[in-house]
Every structure is written in C-alpha cells, then in structure tokens.
Design a protein around this motif. Structure first.
Motif, short mmCIF file in Angstrom:
data_model
loop_
_atom_site.label_atom_id
_atom_site.label_comp_id
_atom_site.label_asym_id
_atom_site.label_seq_id
_atom_site.Cartn_x
_atom_site.Cartn_y
_atom_site.Cartn_z
N ASP A 124 -1.76 30.25 16.00
CA ASP A 124 -1.61 30.87 15.54
C ASP A 124 -2.55 32.10 15.68
O ASP A 124 -2.60 33.76 15.17
CB ASP A 124 -2.09 30.87 14.22
CG ASP A 124 -1.23 29.62 12.94
OD1 ASP A 124 -0.06 29.89 13.90
OD2 ASP A 124 -1.26 28.96 12.55
N ILE A 127 -0.66 35.45 16.74
CA ILE A 127 0.24 36.54 16.23
C ILE A 127 0.28 37.76 16.45
O ILE A 127 0.48 38.27 16.54
CB ILE A 127 0.42 35.89 14.53
CG1 ILE A 127 0.95 34.72 15.13
CG2 ILE A 127 1.30 36.72 14.00
CD1 ILE A 127 1.28 33.74 14.08
N ARG A 194 4.84 29.99 10.88
CA ARG A 194 3.40 29.82 11.11
C ARG A 194 3.56 29.93 8.93
O ARG A 194 2.16 29.21 8.44
CB ARG A 194 2.42 30.59 11.41
CG ARG A 194 2.96 30.49 13.27
CD ARG A 194 2.01 29.24 12.96
NE ARG A 194 1.89 28.84 14.74
CZ ARG A 194 3.46 28.90 15.69
NH1 ARG A 194 4.34 27.84 15.17
NH2 ARG A 194 3.41 28.70 16.60
N TYR A 195 3.26 30.77 8.03
CA TYR A 195 3.32 31.38 7.49
C TYR A 195 3.86 30.74 5.96
O TYR A 195 4.14 30.96 4.95
CB TYR A 195 3.46 32.70 7.24
CG TYR A 195 2.48 32.86 7.72
CD1 TYR A 195 0.70 33.12 8.00
CD2 TYR A 195 2.44 34.66 8.68
CE1 TYR A 195 -0.01 33.00 8.71
CE2 TYR A 195 1.63 35.71 9.39
CZ TYR A 195 0.90 34.64 9.36
OH TYR A 195 -0.15 35.65 10.14
#
Length: 363
Positions: A124, A127, A194-195
C-alpha cells in the motif's frame, strides 16, 4: 522380497509433530535460500536501474549496454556488427522521445522490484508513487511518438529486465501491473482492491476519480474525435456505474442509488441501459442484493483467471491463419535496423500487418 505388514502400516501413519517440524524447518531453509538468491539479483538490478533512471541520457546509454549484451555479446557477434546497428539507429535511440520512455520504464521496474521485496499487504505504501508515475507517463505520452509502445509493453520482458533475468525473480509478485500505462489493470488489480472496505470508502472514491481523469487524458492524447466520443458515450458511463456499485456495496445506498438514477437518465441510449435499469429497479425495491466487496473481488479474480487461460490457449490472439513465424521474421527485419540481419525493411506479401502489430506490442 515381501515388505513386512508393520512397515506398510508405518508408512500410512500420520506425520508426528517432530517430523512435521523437521519438514517445515527444511522448507523454511529452502525458502530463505530462494529469497536470498532473488534478492541478490534484484539488488544488483535495482542499483543499476536507479543510476540509469536519473536522466534521459543515462537511460539511453544504459539501454545501449543492455541491448548490446543481449543481442550481440551473448550471441557471439562482432563488435563491428554492434557499431553498425548503433549507427543505423542512432537518431531514434538518442532522441528525447526514446530516452524519456526508457527512463520512465526504468522507474517502473524500480517500483516493481521494491514491490517484490514487500509482502502484499505492505505494498500500500507504494500506491502513491505508482499513481505519480502513471501521471508522469500520461503527461509524456503525447510527446514520445512511436516510443509509446515502450510504456504500453510488459516492462519485465524488456531488454533492461532480460539482462538481469528479472522475470524469474518475480514469480511471487501477484496483483502487480505489467506496464505503467496499463491504467485499467493497475486500478482493478493493484489499487482498488486495497480500498474496497467500508473503512476506506473515501479513498476508494478518490481512486475512482483519479482513474477516470487519467483515462480521459489518455484518450485525449490520441487526438481522435472518434475515440473521444466512444470514451465519453460508452466507457465513461460504465466506469461511473462501477464506481456507484462500489459505493452501494459500501453501504452508501442513498448516494449510490441517486447517482445511478442520474446516470441512466442521462444515458438512455447506452448499450448497457436495459441491464442497468433492471438492476437499479432491483436495488431500489430491495429484491436484488448488490453483494459484498469480497464477492465482487472473487468474481473479478475468476474472470481474470478465465481470461488468462483463454490467452494461454490462444497465444496468437486469434489473428486469423497468418503464419506467425513469417510475421516474427518480418518483425525482426523491422526492429531498429534488425540487429544482425542488416535491417530488412520489407514485409512479405503473405504476412498480415495485424500479426506484425500483435508481435510488436509484445516487446
């Protein structure tokens, strides 16, 4: 010789805790050795890439070294053959367009190696850098001419990566993009998952907005009114629908359904309008469940696996009955003067130009 019955029985007995521990220790030692070996290769590549990515000139000079190593030195070619190839292609290779594309490709490979050295849940942190790199690539895209293909092709198959046999060290790198211009793939496989949680809805919506703005810029760089119209009327409404579906799955039903109604009202001629209207009616009435993020991600991965299997079963991409070997030979003749083959420029009449393009895009 007969095997004693007691021995056969022993072979079928479950592993003891001690035996399991010994086996696991062995596996861990092997794993450590494998990772250590890969890290050594990656460290050497990382240091070289960082130095070469400092400027267009450095990237250009490093590309020459790598290309020479792969296509001349390792093939036992004469130094004069390399000099001839370099002279024939000097104008393109030393151009700002080529240097820019190679520098950005190196930056992407640096990020890829760093990602490979992290656990998936730790990526993460990369990103923001990945999004910035995409922005830089998209900004450069309209100005790099035929070097666009460099940023759209798989970076781990590039000359830079081949010199260090990088691909074999990245087998454990999952859900990571193949190139910095694979914007849709990057968001779907690397960023969005990821979100997709109820705790990070804000970040998810921001990612959707960023993705759409980047895709708008890519289409605009093509300078094609037809492409822009197609994106505006077909692709963009689809992206918005997918965004609102994520919002709905996150529990933001009032906002999501309101936006969906606005979307179908303003796109009555869209190719998906019937499906959208049926689904929307079901969501509003409560008869249709939009599902969870986990269910949607499972379906996405299943579709991705099916697509990969389809590509493996049909590697030529279904480009008709053209002889792929003829196309490959023709491509070699077109490839930057053709290396050792003297730079043949003609394409045989029996070779489909689309086959050439397909092979060219794989590089």
């Amino acid at each position: 010789m007969a095997v004693p019955f007691s021995s056969l029985m022993a072979q079928n007995q479950p592993l003891t805790p001690t035996e399991k521990k010994q086996m696991l220790d062995t596996i861990n030692k092997i794993k450590t050795g494998v990772i250590k070996g890969r890290t050594g290769v990656n460290s050497a590549a990382l240091a070289a890439y960082r130095g070469a990515a400092s400027s267009n000139i450095s990237a250009y000079e490093f590309y020459l070294k790598c290309y020479k190593e792969m296509n001349f030195t390792r093939k036992g070619a004469k130094e004069s053959e390399y000099r001839d190839w370099r002279a024939k292609n000097k104008d393109y290779l030393s151009s700002r367009e080529h240097g820019t594309a190679r520098r950005l490709q190196l930056q992407f490979l640096i990020l890829t190696i760093r990602a490979a050295n992290l656990k998936e849940e730790e990526r993460d942190s990369l990103i923001p850098e990945l999004i910035t790199l995409m922005d830089n690539c998209i900004s450069a895209y309209p100005y790099i001419g035929k070097s666009k293909r460099i940023l759209s092709s798989g970076a781990t198959g590039s000359t830079f990566a081949q010199v260090y046999d990088l691909q074999s060290t990245l087998v454990g790198l999952k859900n990571w993009p193949r190139s910095p211009m694979d914007v849709s793939g990057i968001y779907e496989s690397t960023i969005m998952p990821r979100y997709r949680t109820t705790e990070t809805v804000k970040e998810l919506m921001q990612a959707w907005d960023k993705r759409m703005s980047q895709e708008v810029k890519i289409v605009a760089s093509e300078n094609s009114s037809e492409a822009e119209a197609n994106f505006k009327n077909k692709t963009l409404p689809k992206l918005k629908w997918f965004k609102y579906m994520d919002l709905l799955r996150a529990g933001q039903s009032r906002e999501a359904l309101t936006l969906m109604v606005t979307l179908v009202r303003t796109n009555p001629d869209h190719e998906n309008i019937d499906e959208w209207l049926d689904d929307l009616e079901g969501y509003i009435s409560g008869k249709v469940d939009p599902g969870t993020f986990e269910e949607a991600e499972k379906k996405r991965k299943e579709a991705e696996i099916a697509n990969q299997k389809s590509k493996s079963a049909n590697p030529a991409g279904g480009l008709g009955n053209t002889n792929i070997d003829d196309a490959r030979k023709a491509l070699e003749g077109l490839n930057l003067g053709g290396g050792r083959n003297g730079g043949r420029r003609g394409i045989p009449e029996n070779v489909d130009i689309d086959q050439i393009r397909e092979l060219f895009n794989r590089r």
